[in-house]
Design a protein around this motif. Structure first.
Motif, mmCIF file in Angstrom:
data_model
loop_
_atom_site.group_PDB
_atom_site.id
_atom_site.type_symbol
_atom_site.label_atom_id
_atom_site.label_comp_id
_atom_site.label_asym_id
_atom_site.label_seq_id
_atom_site.Cartn_x
_atom_site.Cartn_y
_atom_site.Cartn_z
ATOM 1 N N GLU A 193 6.912 -6.544 -8.704
ATOM 2 C CA GLU A 193 5.585 -6.823 -8.169
ATOM 3 C C GLU A 193 4.662 -7.312 -9.286
ATOM 4 O OE1 GLU A 193 4.699 -6.815 -5.120
ATOM 5 O OE2 GLU A 193 6.461 -5.888 -4.217
ATOM 6 N N LYS A 194 3.889 -8.369 -9.011
ATOM 7 C CA LYS A 194 3.021 -8.959 -10.022
ATOM 8 C C LYS A 194 1.563 -8.540 -9.886
ATOM 9 C CE LYS A 194 5.891 -13.085 -10.670
ATOM 10 N NZ LYS A 194 5.905 -14.573 -10.676
ATOM 11 N N LYS A 195 1.197 -7.912 -8.757
ATOM 12 C CA LYS A 195 -0.191 -7.498 -8.594
ATOM 13 C C LYS A 195 -0.535 -6.403 -9.609
ATOM 14 C CE LYS A 195 -2.274 -7.110 -4.776
ATOM 15 N NZ LYS A 195 -2.774 -6.703 -3.437
ATOM 16 N N GLN A 207 0.828 -1.205 0.000
ATOM 17 C CA GLN A 207 0.000 0.000 0.000
ATOM 18 C C GLN A 207 0.862 1.255 0.000
ATOM 19 O OE1 GLN A 207 -3.204 0.017 2.866
ATOM 20 N NE2 GLN A 207 -3.381 -2.217 2.853
ATOM 21 N N VAL A 208 1.948 1.215 0.743
ATOM 22 C CA VAL A 208 2.881 2.342 0.758
ATOM 23 C C VAL A 208 3.502 2.528 -0.621
ATOM 24 C CG1 VAL A 208 5.029 3.203 1.759
ATOM 25 C CG2 VAL A 208 3.336 2.090 3.214
ATOM 26 N N VAL A 209 3.867 1.430 -1.285
ATOM 27 C CA VAL A 209 4.472 1.508 -2.621
ATOM 28 C C VAL A 209 3.484 2.088 -3.623
ATOM 29 C CG1 VAL A 209 5.466 0.148 -4.491
ATOM 30 C CG2 VAL A 209 6.035 -0.403 -2.131
ATOM 31 N N THR A 210 2.239 1.655 -3.561
ATOM 32 C CA THR A 210 1.227 2.163 -4.495
ATOM 33 C C THR A 210 1.001 3.655 -4.314
ATOM 34 O OG1 THR A 210 0.139 -0.002 -4.427
ATOM 35 C CG2 THR A 210 -1.123 1.839 -5.302
ATOM 36 N N LEU A 213 17.282 -3.811 -17.911
ATOM 37 C CA LEU A 213 16.970 -4.885 -18.864
ATOM 38 C C LEU A 213 17.866 -6.098 -18.639
ATOM 39 C CD1 LEU A 213 16.362 -2.992 -22.236
ATOM 40 C CD2 LEU A 213 14.704 -4.314 -20.915
ATOM 41 N N ALA A 214 18.989 -5.874 -17.972
ATOM 42 C CA ALA A 214 19.900 -6.975 -17.639
ATOM 43 C C ALA A 214 19.738 -7.421 -16.188
ATOM 44 C CB ALA A 214 21.338 -6.541 -17.903
ATOM 45 N N HIS A 215 18.617 -7.096 -15.564
ATOM 46 C CA HIS A 215 18.385 -7.459 -14.171
ATOM 47 C C HIS A 215 18.209 -8.972 -14.040
ATOM 48 C CE1 HIS A 215 16.562 -7.269 -10.101
ATOM 49 N NE2 HIS A 215 17.159 -6.090 -10.022
ATOM 50 N N LYS A 216 18.533 -9.476 -12.862
ATOM 51 C CA LYS A 216 18.450 -10.919 -12.660
ATOM 52 C C LYS A 216 17.016 -11.401 -12.485
ATOM 53 C CE LYS A 216 19.236 -10.374 -7.670
ATOM 54 N NZ LYS A 216 20.093 -10.755 -6.529
ATOM 55 N N THR A 217 16.101 -10.494 -12.116
ATOM 56 C CA THR A 217 14.710 -10.893 -11.896
ATOM 57 C C THR A 217 13.946 -10.820 -13.217
ATOM 58 O OG1 THR A 217 14.832 -9.967 -9.673
ATOM 59 C CG2 THR A 217 12.635 -10.451 -10.552
ATOM 60 N N PRO A 218 13.336 -11.904 -13.667
ATOM 61 C CA PRO A 218 12.622 -11.878 -14.957
ATOM 62 C C PRO A 218 11.499 -10.856 -14.997
ATOM 63 C CG PRO A 218 12.964 -14.135 -14.223
ATOM 64 C CD PRO A 218 13.361 -13.260 -13.086
ATOM 65 N N GLN A 219 10.766 -10.693 -13.897
ATOM 66 C CA GLN A 219 9.649 -9.758 -13.898
ATOM 67 C C GLN A 219 10.134 -8.322 -14.098
ATOM 68 O OE1 GLN A 219 6.646 -10.994 -13.875
ATOM 69 N NE2 GLN A 219 5.615 -9.014 -14.063
ATOM 70 N N ALA A 271 0.185 1.254 -11.211
ATOM 71 C CA ALA A 271 0.659 2.485 -10.574
ATOM 72 C C ALA A 271 2.119 2.759 -10.922
ATOM 73 C CB ALA A 271 0.471 2.393 -9.057
ATOM 74 N N LEU A 272 2.951 1.720 -10.913
ATOM 75 C CA LEU A 272 4.365 1.885 -11.255
ATOM 76 C C LEU A 272 4.537 2.288 -12.713
ATOM 77 C CD1 LEU A 272 5.816 -1.201 -9.352
ATOM 78 C CD2 LEU A 272 6.127 1.198 -8.729
ATOM 79 N N ASN A 273 3.769 1.657 -13.622
ATOM 80 C CA ASN A 273 3.876 1.998 -15.044
ATOM 81 C C ASN A 273 3.432 3.431 -15.311
ATOM 82 O OD1 ASN A 273 4.894 -0.488 -15.925
ATOM 83 N ND2 ASN A 273 2.853 -1.387 -15.997
ATOM 84 N N ASN A 274 2.382 3.863 -14.635
ATOM 85 C CA ASN A 274 1.942 5.251 -14.802
ATOM 86 C C ASN A 274 2.999 6.229 -14.305
ATOM 87 O OD1 ASN A 274 -0.508 4.383 -15.861
ATOM 88 N ND2 ASN A 274 -1.541 4.417 -13.868
#
Length: 749
Positions: free
Chosen positions: A380-382, A343-346, A413-419, A388-391
């Motif tokens: 985050e996958k939610k 909620q804080v992140v959003t 783009l070279a991050h280790k996390t696929p998401q 909110a992050l994309n906006n």
């Protein structure tokens, strides 16, 4: 009944001040005839009114309605045929009385003529003086005049658009018109607002709707829905626009523009859409942020952090934000992106979106602080958090340039996390679709290199994102440029990339290659590796061309027969090409030589020297002679020999000047290359330092938090120690009391 007097015998200027309205009407009709039949805008019929503009000030306020209509009609013709000076001289004294007496008239013809005159005033010069002249009438005490003036503003924007005629001066007055007691004024204000909405879009809502009643807001929203999607066009052009359009048509007919521009397209000459952002007043957000915001945002309780960000969200939720120092706020939001509570992140992402959108380009200095943490949080996958992050990312991109964001994009783009890879790739795709300028060669190479790695990823969503990015890159830089890059890929992946390429819609387009000049046609510079001809050098005469005469016959006394005649040098006049026939005879059975074909281009004349053939019989002497005659050095030497000493000196000086210019050009190119490399290195160092500053700020915040926790823990332990000491003292007192009691009992026993 007596005959009407002959007013034609009275001078025109006297008739204008005559007490009889029929005399004045006769004068106005004569003025209309004179203006219509004038030779040009410098005709004598215009001079009295240009010298004394107050004449028309009285005409438009004529007490007789019939004469007034004729007088205002003559004003329209005066502006039509009188040129720009007619508008400039009269507008300061005529516009306001014209609006007061003409726009508010009961006669439809007078109203129409008055409105046409106002539009003519604008058309001949610029709309600002007319808009300013009409503005005081919006607060007039006569409702009919206020409604007529509002209608005039609406017609101005309808004919010239909100970009040419800026509505800034009346934006704040429109809500007051909606509160006017007269219903006609409110109706005209509604029509004016709808017309502005056609040009400005949703940006007009934030400037007008908040000050209206809920019922009026609802009615306007219903009307806005009906005009959504309309593309308004400018109906009337200003004088300078007409001149530019005429010039464009002339150039298109003469082929100056190569037919690439539509001469009748107004959009190619002026940008008609106005920016609604400029009509909104900026809000001082920093003063609205609570005093305890920063302390609550660092609280160990997530509810307090959430409350702090909710207060911030309310403060920054405004269309335009006044510039200020937002470094601390940006660092706080970047830290909130790493918060464990979603909620804080959003809330932080939503606040960041409004902050970047409200500051626009002024948010660029804070981009380096927030972009990296926001991209990293894409894990985050939610859907709610991802949206909110994309906006927020889109708002950050719109406040900066594509080049400013590219370094962070390539890094994540070279991050280790696929998401994170998928989210960053989608952000890159959105940026590429909206970028207006084709990226630099180094940037496109870096993007293609990283995206090729994504295409080879083990997870399908990552591969799909990389393929789509490459397809859009192909649309931007061209299919030809991408062929060599995609050579190593499998056909299946290539087909996917081409599918995205076909579907992609981008704003930036690949640059078209420049057309090569036709062969044999003279251009300003000769693009070849040959030494420039003398006739191509400035201030010099054209180089002479040697004419070789061949022996007429072969004899036994010499290998070549008779001795050849000396070579004759003939100087050609500049710009001429000598196509005369050669003196070398045609080949025959008796061994005569074939004629030499002359050069067809002035650039070939210098090296086009006839090479005779000895009757088709090759020999060593024949080859040697051919080599000597074909040697450029021999030709230039012979050509130079025919020049005078002054011409030779001038030629040598010009050649030396050319060599000097070439050396300077090489040095300049080398200097520019070094400068560009230093600039690129400085940009890289700046980005690195900004990231280091961001990291240090985050670490500093963490250290402050750790220090706060340590201080609190220390105070807690001190409190516990104090409490334990107090308990110990109480226990000692109790023990002492029990001992006394025990001693007393022992004494009694």
């Amino acid at each position: 009944m007596s005959d009407e007097p002959d007013f034609g015998t009275i001078p025109l200027l006297d008739r204008l001040n005559h007490k009889s309205w029929k005399a004045r009407l006769n004068a106005y009709e004569e003025m209309k005839t004179q203006f219509s039949n004038s030779a040009n805008d410098r005709d004598e019929c215009f001079c009295p009114f240009l010298d004394d503009p107050t004449i028309y000030q009285k005409i438009v306020a004529d007490s007789n309605v019939a004469a007034q209509e004729a007088g205002i009609s003559s004003l329209v013709l005066f502006l039509e045929f009188g040129g720009p000076q007619a508008s400039i001289k009269l507008r300061s004294v005529v516009v306001q009385p014209l609006a007061e007496k003409g726009l508010a008239s009961m006669r439809a013809g007078t109203k129409q003529a008055s409105l046409e005159a106002i539009l003519r005033f604008i058309e001949l010069d610029t709309p600002e003086p007319i808009l300013e002249g009409l503005f005081p009438l919006l607060s007039h005490k006569v409702p009919k005049l206020v409604a007529a003036t509002t209608l005039a503003y609406c017609e101005i924007f309808k004919n010239f658009g909100a970009k040419i005629a800026s509505p800034r001066i009346i934006i704040k007055t429109i809500p007051k018109l909606f509160g006017h007691p007269d219903k006609n004024v409110r109706a005209e204000a509604s029509a004016l607002t709808i017309e502005l909405y056609r040009w400005l879009g949703d940006g007009i809502k934030s400037a007008i709707l908040p000050d209206l009643k809920p019922v009026q807001q609802k009615e306007l929203e219903e009307q806005f829905i009906k005009v959504v999607g309309e593309n308004p066009e400018q109906k009337r052009l200003l004088r300078h626009q007409k001149e530019e359009l005429a010039l464009a048509e002339l150039n298109s007919k003469s082929g100056a523009n190569g037919g690439s521009e539509q001469p009748g397209s107004l959009e190619s000459k002026t940008e008609l859409q106005a920016d609604p952002f400029e009509f909104v007043e900026p809000v001082n957000v920093l003063s609205k942020i609570p005093d305890n915001f920063y302390s609550l945002s660092r609280s160990t309780k997530w509810k307090e952090r959430k409350e702090a960000l909710e207060a911030l969200y309310t403060a920054v939720n405004t269309p335009k934000i006044q510039d200020g120092d937002f470094h601390e706020l940006a660092a706080t939001l970047a830290k909130c992106m790493k918060d464990a509570n979603v909620q804080v992140v959003t809330l932080a992402a939503n606040s960041l979106e409004f902050l970047a959108g409200g500051l626009k380009s002024q948010f660029a200095p804070y981009k380096a602080i927030v972009l990296g943490p926001t991209l990293e949080r894409l894990k985050e996958k939610k859907p709610s958090i991802a949206d909110a992050l994309n906006n927020a990312l889109d708002a950050i991109y719109l406040s900066a340039s594509f080049s400013d964001c590219l370094d962070d994009i390539l890094e994540y783009l070279a991050h280790k996390t696929p998401q994170v890879k998928i989210g960053t790739a989608n952000f890159l795709i959105r940026c590429l679709k909206t970028v207006r300028v084709v990226p630099k060669k180094s940037e496109t190479s870096a993007i293609n290199e990283v995206c090729l790695k994504l295409v080879g990823d083990t997870q399908e969503p990552v591969r799909a994102a990389g393929q789509e990015a490459l397809g859009i890159m192909m649309k931007i830089i061209g299919e030809r440029e991408m062929k060599s890059i995609l050579d190593g890929l499998e056909d299946l992946r290539k087909n996917k990339i081409y599918e995205f390429y076909e579907k992609a819609e981008v704003v930036a387009k690949p640059e078209k290659p420049m057309a090569q000049p036709p062969i044999g046609r003279s251009t300003g510079n000769i693009a070849s590796n040959k030494r420039p001809a003398v006739n191509a050098l400035p201030n010099s005469r054209r180089a002479v061309r040697p004419i070789i005469t061949t022996p007429k016959k072969l004899g036994p006394g010499s290998i070549l027969g008779e001795s050849p005649r000396p070579m004759a040098a003939r100087a050609a006049t500049p710009g001429s090409i000598d196509n005369s026939e050669s003196t070398i005879p045609a080949p025959s059975n008796n061994g005569r030589l074939s004629p030499t074909r002359r050069a067809t281009s002035p650039f070939k004349e210098e090296s086009a020297v006839s090479t005779p053939s000895l009757g088709g019989r090759p020999s060593l002497m024949n080859n040697r002679l051919a080599q000597r005659l074909a040697t450029p050095t021999t030709q230039v030497t012979r050509a130079d020999a025919s020049l005078s000493a002054v011409e030779k000196a001038e030629l040598v000086a010009l050649r030396a000047e050319v060599e000097t210019l070439r050396a300077e050009k090489t040095l300049h190119q080398k200097t520019m290359s070094e400068f560009e490399s230093r600039v690129n290195q400085n940009q890289i160092d700046t980005a690195r330092l900004l990231r280091e500053i961001d990291d240090l700020q985050v670490k500093n915040s963490q250290l402050v938090d750790d220090h706060t926790r340590d201080v609190l823990a220390l105070k807690s332990r001190e409190t516990q120690l104090t409490r334990a000491s107090s308990d110990l003292d109480s226990a000692n007192q109790k023990i002492s009391k029990l001992r006394n009691d025990l001693e007393r009992l022992t004494t009694k026993l």
